[in-house]
Each structure stands twice: as structure tokens, then as C-alpha cells.
Design an enzyme around this catalytic site. Structure first.
Site, short mmCIF file in Angstrom:
data_model
loop_
_atom_site.label_atom_id
_atom_site.label_comp_id
_atom_site.label_asym_id
_atom_site.label_seq_id
_atom_site.Cartn_x
_atom_site.Cartn_y
_atom_site.Cartn_z
N GLU A 1 -14.38 6.62 6.04
CA GLU A 1 -12.67 6.85 5.42
C GLU A 1 -13.11 6.21 4.25
O GLU A 1 -13.00 4.82 4.30
CB GLU A 1 -11.32 6.78 5.95
CG GLU A 1 -10.68 6.82 4.98
CD GLU A 1 -9.40 6.88 6.96
OE1 GLU A 1 -8.15 6.08 6.19
OE2 GLU A 1 -8.77 6.80 7.69
N ASP B 1 -10.03 5.08 0.97
CA ASP B 1 -8.50 5.29 0.91
C ASP B 1 -8.29 4.75 -0.52
O ASP B 1 -8.54 3.52 -1.01
CB ASP B 1 -7.93 4.30 2.20
CG ASP B 1 -8.32 5.29 3.15
OD1 ASP B 1 -8.24 6.00 3.38
OD2 ASP B 1 -8.10 4.21 4.08
N GLU C 1 -4.46 3.61 -1.36
CA GLU C 1 -2.90 3.98 -1.01
C GLU C 1 -1.66 3.03 -2.35
O GLU C 1 -2.26 1.72 -2.37
CB GLU C 1 -3.53 3.03 0.73
CG GLU C 1 -3.27 4.04 1.59
CD GLU C 1 -3.31 2.90 2.75
OE1 GLU C 1 -3.09 3.26 3.69
OE2 GLU C 1 -4.10 2.02 2.97
#
Length: 300
Positions: A105, A107, A109
Site C-alpha cells: 500500500e 498512502d 493521507e
């Protein structure tokens, strides 16, 4: 079947085509939301205004979407305008992920703020289900006032996070040091907005003020320039088909110039790290008394 077309991703790619005398291939997809993505939850929290998509968060629900396909290597980009005003407690995420307990993953954010405080961007990298590689930085602009591009570039040598084409994080392949690198799992592209006031703003000290709801993040100009992976294809076959082979087939992300930062990009990343990084897991001795192995070897 993936559509392979000869479309240079940049002038640099065009020059490479001329230099190598080969056809550069990739999967270049339209910027229209429904051609690339589908809503994954809370369809009633989607707002469509022409080519503009808005996701809203209220005290009933957030919302999220996902790509229709999975990809192995390439570049994904979305232009996003973040929640204006008091967005404390909210998180807008734009990320890539594979499936399962040992997933990979990457990310972005975006951590909401109280009015007048800077937005923080947290990046993270999961490899084989293991994350805890957070970095946080402030931005050099107000991301709520206009759209800015957020990109993830991924090949067999590196994962690079970019904001308006400025690299803000580099995660390099250190398999020769015995450190796993995410290169064997096709990944979907996702985005969502949700309430995370237990941790998102000042470590959870500032909670979401629902009197300011709905909180809205806006999107446009989606781009996925990557190798599409059929669902039934094995990981080994995906790796083979999404890597440059002999003959005329070459992917732009496998070119030598894409295996490391340019000098200009190196200077940009140094500037970001000097001026804008506010947290780096590599220097958090409370969480990691023993420095994580990749932090010892990474140059950035």
C-alpha cells in the site's frame, strides 16, 4: 486486455523514444471519473458537477471510490482540493493498495486542521502487510484554495510521492540489502474521506466539529498511466507483462532515467525535507529504538 498505446508521458519520454528508437508503451487512461473508477461506498455522499467530483463527510457517513482495474507499475494522479475551513478530525486519502493480509500500500493521507492551522500530509508505505513508515509534512501552499496534483510513481526501483510534480518522498528498492520491496502485487487506486478524530488532528486532541459539516473534498483530472492487470492473471505473469521485454516493447517507467531522481528532483526533495517535514518515523527513537533497516540505507 490492456490497451497499449504509444503515448509519451512527458517530453523526457519523447526524447527517450527518439534516443532508443523503440515504441514506448503504457496504459494511458482518460481523465473522466467513470471510465477509471466506481463508487465503493456511500453513493449518496457523491456530488457530480460535470468533470468535477465531490465527496462529502457528515455525521452519518464518509464516502469512497476505487479503480475498476488493478495495476502493476506506472503513475497515478488526481487533482484534489481539500476541505476548506475547520476540517479538524477529518482525513481525505488518496492511495494504492493490493488485497489481503500481506498487502502492499502507498498512502497519501491529508489530515484536517483547525481554521488557520496548516494542513498536514501523511505518507505511508506498506510492504507485505507491514506499515508503520509514516512521514508527515506541511505544504508550501494552501491545499483548500485550489486544485493541486498528487501522484504516486511506482516501478521496480522505487516508489515516489509527488505534489505538483515535486517529489516529497522516495522509497527505493533495497532488496540487495535483504529488505522487501513491493513489486509482486497488482494494486487498485482508491480515495475516501472519513472521520478520524481519534488521531488525525494534533494526535486526536482536536475533535471533529459537526456543526461545520458537510466536509467536502473535490477531485478532477484523474490520470492512470500504468500497466493494467487482468484479475485472473498470476503475479508472475503480471510481472512479466508489466516489465519491459526485448524487441520493441518498452514501458516508460522502466527507462534508466526513471530508476532514480534527477539532480533537480534531488534538490527539490532536499528542500522539502529541510523545510516541510514535521515527522519521520526513521528518527522516532521512541517508537523504533532500533532504526528500521531501510532508514539506515535510504539516502533520502
Amino acid at each position: 486486455m490492456a490497451l497499449e498505446v504509444s503515448v509519451p508521458s512527458s517530453m523526457a519520454s519523447l526524447l527517450l523514444v527518439l534516443c532508443y528508437g523503440m515504441v514506448m508503451v503504457g496504459v494511458v487512461n482518460s481523465a473522466r471519473f467513470y471510465e477509471l473508477f466506481r463508487p465503493s461506498w456511500a453513493l449518496d455522499h457523491f456530488i457530480y458537477e460535470g468533470d468535477l467530483l465531490k465527496l462529502k463527510l457528515d455525521n452519518y457517513s464518509g464516502a469512497g471510490f476505487e479503480s475498476k482495474s488493478r495495476y502493476l507499475f506506472g503513475k497515478v494522479t488526481a487533482q484534489i482540493k481539500l476541505v476548506e475551513g475547520d476540517s479538524a478530525g477529518t482525513v481525505t486519502a488518496f492511495y494504492m493498495s493490493s488485497d489481503g493480509p500481506t498487502h502492499n500500500e502507498f498512502d497519501f493521507e491529508f489530515l484536517g486542521n483547525t481554521t488557520g492551522e496548516p494542513y498536514l500530509v501523511q505518507t505511508n508505505v506498506y510492504v507485505n502487510g507491514v506499515g508503520n513508515r509514516e512521514q508527515r509534512l506541511s505544504l508550501w501552499f494552501d491545499p483548500t484554495k485550489d486544485f493541486h496534483s498528487y501522484s504516486i510513481l511506482w516501478n521496480q526501483r522505487l516508489v515516489m510521492f509527488l505534489v505538483d510534480e515535486t517529489p516529497i518522498r522516495l522509497h527505493t528498492n533495497l532488496e540487495h540489502r535483504g529488505i522487501p520491496f513491493p513489486k509482486d502485487q497488482a494494486m487498485g487506486v482508491y480515495s475516501s474521506i472519513w472521520n478520524a478524530d481519534d488521531w488525525a488532528t494534533q494526535g486526536g486532541r482536536v475533535k471533529t466539529d459537526w456543526s461545520h459539516a458537510p466536509f467536502v473534498s473535490s477531485y478532477k483530472a484523474f490520470e492512470i498511466d500504468a500497466c493494467e492487470c487482468p484479475v485472473a492473471t498470476t503475479a508472475a505473469d503480471n510481472l512479466k507483462r508489466c516489465s519491459s521485454g526485448g524487441g520493441e516493447k518498452r514501458y516508460w517507467w522502466d527507462e534508466p532515467t526513471m530508476s532514480e531522481l534527477t539532480l533537480h528532483q534531488s534538490h527539490q526533495l532536499m528542500w522539502v525535507r529541510a523545510k516541510h517535514i514535521v515527522y519521520d518515523y526513521c528518527t522516532d527513537t521512541a517508537r523504533f529504538p532500533v532504526t528500521p533497516a531501510e532508514c539506515v540505507h535510504h539516502r533520502h
